[in-house]
Design a protein around this motif. Structure first.
Motif, PDB file in Angstrom:
ATOM      1  N   PHE A 131     -65.669 101.577 -84.600  1.00 46.32           N
ATOM      2  CA  PHE A 131     -64.466 101.666 -85.322  1.00 46.32           C
ATOM      3  C   PHE A 131     -64.284 102.965 -85.750  1.00 46.32           C
ATOM      4  O   PHE A 131     -65.040 103.616 -86.778  1.00 46.32           O
ATOM      5  N   CYS A 157     -60.567 100.993 -82.071  1.00 44.49           N
ATOM      6  CA  CYS A 157     -61.909 100.494 -81.565  1.00 44.49           C
ATOM      7  C   CYS A 157     -62.480 101.033 -80.249  1.00 44.49           C
ATOM      8  O   CYS A 157     -61.607 101.111 -79.218  1.00 44.49           O
ATOM      9  N   ALA A 160     -69.299  97.474 -89.944  1.00 42.80           N
ATOM     10  CA  ALA A 160     -67.964  97.038 -90.391  1.00 42.80           C
ATOM     11  C   ALA A 160     -68.439  95.217 -90.754  1.00 42.80           C
ATOM     12  O   ALA A 160     -67.653  94.925 -91.953  1.00 42.80           O
ATOM     13  N   GLU A 196     -59.737  94.901 -90.688  1.00 40.18           N
ATOM     14  CA  GLU A 196     -59.789  94.308 -91.880  1.00 40.18           C
ATOM     15  C   GLU A 196     -58.309  93.330 -91.984  1.00 40.18           C
ATOM     16  O   GLU A 196     -58.309  92.157 -92.292  1.00 40.18           O
ATOM     17  N   LEU A 221     -61.228 100.442 -88.878  1.00 44.29           N
ATOM     18  CA  LEU A 221     -61.686  99.483 -89.905  1.00 44.29           C
ATOM     19  C   LEU A 221     -60.428  99.071 -90.546  1.00 44.29           C
ATOM     20  O   LEU A 221     -60.663  97.690 -90.800  1.00 44.29           O
ATOM     21  N   ARG A 234     -62.112 105.234 -88.897  1.00 43.99           N
ATOM     22  CA  ARG A 234     -61.610 104.632 -90.292  1.00 43.99           C
ATOM     23  C   ARG A 234     -60.075 103.683 -89.941  1.00 43.99           C
ATOM     24  O   ARG A 234     -59.940 102.706 -90.561  1.00 43.99           O
ATOM     25  N   ARG A 238     -69.741  95.680 -94.325  1.00 38.15           N
ATOM     26  CA  ARG A 238     -68.617  96.120 -95.506  1.00 38.15           C
ATOM     27  C   ARG A 238     -67.682  94.949 -95.631  1.00 38.15           C
ATOM     28  O   ARG A 238     -67.221  94.769 -96.835  1.00 38.15           O
TER      29      ARG A 238
END
Length: 74
Positions: free
Chosen positions: A54, A37, A13, A63, A59, A56, A16
């Protein structure tokens, strides 16, 4: 909703999202399993380290938290 078949580590993460893993770990403290999480433990030892991971969905939520964090710092 289907159950997740894979999770992504906090290190993934951070890479990314282009931030330090410490920021990811701090934001993860604000998340619940329902947010995507999870903690992964690789031992039955009570003192075993865990890895934050995490889904999808997690994530995406992460974000959003990061964007809120950045807007507060601006």
């Amino acid at each position: 909703m289907t159950a997740p078949s894979m999770v992504f580590t906090a290190r993934f993460a951070a890479s990314r999202l282009g931030v330090d893993i410490k920021i990811i770990e701090e934001l993860a403290e604000q998340m619940e399993p329902e947010d995507g999480c999870l903690s992964i433990i690789d031992s039955l030892d009570e003192m075993a380290d865990s890895v934050t991971a995490f889904t999808r969905q997690g994530l995406d939520y992460l974000e959003d938290l990061l964007n809120e964090h950045r807007s507060k710092d601006s």
